[in-house]
Motif scaffolding. Structure first.
Motif, PDB file in Angstrom:
ATOM      1  N   LEU A  79       0.314  -1.246  -0.029  1.00  0.00           N
ATOM      2  CA  LEU A  79      -0.431   0.474  -0.082  1.00  0.00           C
ATOM      3  C   LEU A  79       1.061   1.397  -0.429  1.00  0.00           C
ATOM      4  CD1 LEU A  79      -2.550  -0.676   2.999  1.00  0.00           C
ATOM      5  CD2 LEU A  79      -2.474  -1.525  -0.067  1.00  0.00           C
ATOM      6  N   PRO A  80      -0.020   2.318  -0.362  1.00  0.00           N
ATOM      7  CA  PRO A  80       0.996   3.700  -0.238  1.00  0.00           C
ATOM      8  C   PRO A  80       1.404   4.119   1.520  1.00  0.00           C
ATOM      9  CG  PRO A  80      -1.001   3.796  -1.315  1.00  0.00           C
ATOM     10  CD  PRO A  80      -1.128   2.582  -0.406  1.00  0.00           C
ATOM     11  N   GLY A  81       3.176   4.269   0.882  1.00  0.00           N
ATOM     12  CA  GLY A  81       3.801   4.400   2.605  1.00  0.00           C
ATOM     13  C   GLY A  81       4.019   2.952   3.311  1.00  0.00           C
ATOM     14  N   GLU A  82       3.387   1.647   3.204  1.00  0.00           N
ATOM     15  CA  GLU A  82       3.696   0.768   3.673  1.00  0.00           C
ATOM     16  C   GLU A  82       5.131  -0.114   3.570  1.00  0.00           C
ATOM     17  OE1 GLU A  82       0.749  -3.369   4.519  1.00  0.00           O
ATOM     18  OE2 GLU A  82       1.493  -2.841   2.228  1.00  0.00           O
TER      19      GLU A  82
ATOM     20  N   ASN B 255       0.503  10.818   8.425  1.00  0.00           N
ATOM     21  CA  ASN B 255       1.753  10.576   7.701  1.00  0.00           C
ATOM     22  C   ASN B 255       2.749   9.819   8.106  1.00  0.00           C
ATOM     23  OD1 ASN B 255       3.820  11.472   5.872  1.00  0.00           O
ATOM     24  ND2 ASN B 255       4.307  13.069   7.441  1.00  0.00           N
ATOM     25  N   LEU B 256       2.795   8.784   7.368  1.00  0.00           N
ATOM     26  CA  LEU B 256       3.345   7.207   7.583  1.00  0.00           C
ATOM     27  C   LEU B 256       4.671   7.958   8.019  1.00  0.00           C
ATOM     28  CD1 LEU B 256       1.629   4.552   6.608  1.00  0.00           C
ATOM     29  CD2 LEU B 256       1.729   5.234   8.270  1.00  0.00           C
ATOM     30  N   GLU B 257       5.747   9.097   7.642  1.00  0.00           N
ATOM     31  CA  GLU B 257       6.379   9.484   7.418  1.00  0.00           C
ATOM     32  C   GLU B 257       7.071   9.565   9.084  1.00  0.00           C
ATOM     33  OE1 GLU B 257       8.981   9.113   5.689  1.00  0.00           O
ATOM     34  OE2 GLU B 257       7.882   8.155   4.371  1.00  0.00           O
ATOM     35  N   ASN B 258       5.589  10.090   9.743  1.00  0.00           N
ATOM     36  CA  ASN B 258       5.744  10.404  11.658  1.00  0.00           C
ATOM     37  C   ASN B 258       6.166   9.043  12.581  1.00  0.00           C
ATOM     38  OD1 ASN B 258       6.050  12.833  11.047  1.00  0.00           O
ATOM     39  ND2 ASN B 258       3.280  12.709  10.808  1.00  0.00           N
ATOM     40  N   VAL B 259       5.836   7.797  11.747  1.00  0.00           N
ATOM     41  CA  VAL B 259       5.810   6.893  12.862  1.00  0.00           C
ATOM     42  C   VAL B 259       7.055   6.232  12.959  1.00  0.00           C
ATOM     43  CG1 VAL B 259       4.934   4.354  13.141  1.00  0.00           C
ATOM     44  CG2 VAL B 259       3.520   6.231  12.365  1.00  0.00           C
ATOM     45  N   HIS B 260       7.944   5.788  14.408  1.00  0.00           N
ATOM     46  CA  HIS B 260       9.401   5.498  14.142  1.00  0.00           C
ATOM     47  C   HIS B 260       9.226   4.221  13.902  1.00  0.00           C
ATOM     48  CE1 HIS B 260      13.569   5.376  15.153  1.00  0.00           C
ATOM     49  NE2 HIS B 260      13.252   4.532  16.096  1.00  0.00           N
ATOM     50  N   LEU B 261       9.781   2.979  12.931  1.00  0.00           N
ATOM     51  CA  LEU B 261       9.714   1.825  12.266  1.00  0.00           C
ATOM     52  C   LEU B 261      10.701   0.745  13.512  1.00  0.00           C
ATOM     53  CD1 LEU B 261       8.420   2.055   9.352  1.00  0.00           C
ATOM     54  CD2 LEU B 261       7.344   2.080  11.597  1.00  0.00           C
ATOM     55  N   ASP B 262      11.770   1.810  13.332  1.00  0.00           N
ATOM     56  CA  ASP B 262      13.244   0.944  13.760  1.00  0.00           C
ATOM     57  C   ASP B 262      13.189   1.385  14.993  1.00  0.00           C
ATOM     58  OD1 ASP B 262      13.767   0.882  11.256  1.00  0.00           O
ATOM     59  OD2 ASP B 262      15.080   2.851  11.387  1.00  0.00           O
ATOM     60  N   GLN B 263      13.873  -0.601  15.931  1.00  0.00           N
ATOM     61  CA  GLN B 263      14.442  -0.221  17.020  1.00  0.00           C
ATOM     62  C   GLN B 263      15.090   0.189  17.712  1.00  0.00           C
ATOM     63  OE1 GLN B 263      12.744  -3.103  18.993  1.00  0.00           O
ATOM     64  NE2 GLN B 263      13.698  -2.223  20.992  1.00  0.00           N
TER      65      GLN B 263
END
Length: 255
Positions: A17-20, A167-175
């Motif tokens: 999906l977009p930004g996935e 805005n999914l860029e605001n979600v910190h994904l890394d450990q």
């Protein structure tokens, strides 16, 4: 959640999906079960099972692709915020599993009369201890971003389409990295009481400080300022000291 709505890609498994972004990919031979909880039997109980497949955890959803697709079951996906009460299960016998209660979404090829559906992923070759904390971490961070967006009136959509204006860029994904001492931090050395007494009697600019029963040396901070107010009980203590001194002198003159 939805069945057979994941767009498949022969080279990459499924279309993002977009930004996935894929956060975690499970080991093979993951079994999936979609059933009606015993607390919500309903008139038409749901029972969908797949013995082997791969589960993908992304920053938006869980995607499950069976090892051998059938016309009835080709794929499964569920938004992260539609999964509740998620937890791993470690039985005495048999492989570990991960369970969650699903909140169905309209148009997901599942009975709309079901208020909740139980999802169970059985990890036949292990991996639940990696999947479960990764899911919890990403969901918590996604909830924080979505809550902030709703508080700022950035999105007024329903929960099943909550990512429309976020805005999914605001979600910190890394450990987050674990703390490691750099070796450059200034830490005051701890000294014994005997050493502190020697420091008190010897001239110098180092002043001992008593911390948690031990005395510690350290230079005062360059910006440290003396307190402007007297400590609590200072005036009462001073008056008592003066009165005690007057009483002592008076008793000496009487004798």
């Amino acid at each position: 959640m939805s069945i057979n709505w994941v767009m498949l890609d022969g080279s990459q498994g499924f279309v993002r999906l977009p930004g996935e972004r894929i956060i975690h990919t499970s080991s093979p031979r993951i079994a999936l079960a979609l059933t009606t909880p015993t607390t919500y039997p309903g008139n038409n109980p749901l029972s969908i099972h797949c013995n082997s497949g791969i589960a993908y955890l992304t920053n938006q959803r869980i995607v499950y692709l069976p090892e051998k697709a059938t016309p009835e079951f080709q794929s499964f996906s569920a938004p992260l915020l539609n999964l509740h009460d998620s937890h791993p299960v470690f039985p005495w016998f048999g492989p570990n599993s991960w369970q969650s209660v699903l909140q169905p979404v309209p148009g997901g090829n599942l009975p709309s009369t079901q208020a909740a559906i139980e999802l169970k992923l059985t990890f036949k070759e292990g991996g639940v201890t990696d999947f479960s904390p990764a899911f919890k971490r990403i969901k918590e961070r996604l909830q924080q971003v979505v809550s902030a967006a709703r508080a700022e009136n950035q999105t007024g959509r329903r929960q099943d389409s909550y990512l429309g204006d976020v805005n999914l860029e605001n979600v910190h994904l890394d450990q987050l990295p674990s703390y490691q001492e750099s070796g450059h931090d200034r830490v005051a050395p701890v000294i014994t009481t005997t050493d502190a007494d020697d420091l008190i009697q010897s001239p110098g600019s180092i002043s001992p400080t008593i911390v948690a029963g031990a005395r510690r040396t350290g230079s005062p901070a360059p910006d440290a300022q003396p307190p402007s107010d007297a400590p609590p009980g200072y005036e009462e203590t001073q008056q008592q000291s003066i009165q005690a001194e007057l009483d002592r002198r008076f008793s000496q003159t009487q004798s």
